[in-house]
Write an enzyme that holds these catalytic residues in place. Sequence first.
Site, PDB file in Angstrom:
ATOM      1  N   CYS A  28      73.832  59.232  36.824  1.00  0.00           N
ATOM      2  CA  CYS A  28      75.219  58.776  36.750  1.00  0.00           C
ATOM      3  C   CYS A  28      75.707  58.525  38.175  1.00  0.00           C
ATOM      4  O   CYS A  28      75.009  58.805  39.152  1.00  0.00           O
ATOM      5  CB  CYS A  28      76.085  59.826  36.067  1.00  0.00           C
ATOM      6  N   GLU A 142      79.421  74.654  37.872  1.00  0.00           N
ATOM      7  CA  GLU A 142      80.694  73.928  37.776  1.00  0.00           C
ATOM      8  C   GLU A 142      81.820  74.864  37.333  1.00  0.00           C
ATOM      9  O   GLU A 142      82.957  74.755  37.819  1.00  0.00           O
ATOM     10  CB  GLU A 142      80.562  72.760  36.794  1.00  0.00           C
TER      11      GLU A 142
END
Length: 324
Positions: A28, A142
Amino acid sequence: MNAPFQDTPAGQARDALTVLIAAPRGFCAGVDRAIEIVERAIAKYGAPVYVRHEIVHNRFVVDDLKAKGAIFVEELDEVPDDMPVVFSAHGVPKSVPEEAQRRELTYVDATCPLVSKVHRQAERQVEAGRHIVFIGHKGHPEVIGTFGQVPEGQMTLVETVEDVADLDFTADTPLAFLTQTTLSVDDTYKIVAALKDRFPQIVGPKAEDICYATSNRQMAVKLIAPGSDLVLVIGAPNSSNSLRLVEVAERCGTSARLIQRAMDIDPAWLEGVGTVGITAGASAPETLVREVVDRLGEWRDVEEHTLVTAEEKMVFKLPRQLTA
């Protein structure tokens, strides 16, 4: 252990194998950016450049960057004084850049801009006096990074709908919810629905936190899985978005396996299989997809088809210090 490859006897026809390749798949924009940041940092500052945590969750990518001069560590105190350091795409708690500044280290933040957006939302919700319910997976970098953006005690983690039932906030508690960017779209929808049902006062983000790449890759798997006897997901076992792709395929009623490289494929998996679907997590390079297709071609006559559900043109800017 994988069964040894055996050549097809001379004159004997090989079985056909239809291969459905999902698109979008693989890298991505955030991963592309993070890798380029490390490469540019090495070119600018010279090797070695330290990287706190795997820049992205893919062993092939990490090993490639190691060969170019990157040294991966888990904590900042492993970075020697006067050495440059890059923070991974998953994001870090505020305490990490603060410590880097205290030590006067040269650092570059490769946090994905979509993760940084969640960090800013967390700060704003706490400033507005709301407690944050964060949907994510405990221990994921994260999640750790996002929790580290706000004072301790201002955020509560939920992983399942069942976790929502265990929350003990009152009806007048100011609440907001945010999510990890690499979750299952379907699971997150159910958790958000449960939160809104239980706490009507809860406030959500203006736009979806689950990143476009995660959503697109899950949608692509939903297209290839129903027509496949087996889906191979190329990705690391610690890659959240790759694990979610396996789950999506299985929920479509298809057998699915997570592999890191073509060498992980057991030929026995292909017994009775006429169609194999292939996708790759957002941290897996396209070269690994081709490697898998070539490996399948060693055993069967492959007929390859790419099924496209979306076009991705997203590009993120590099940090100014690497472009000047």
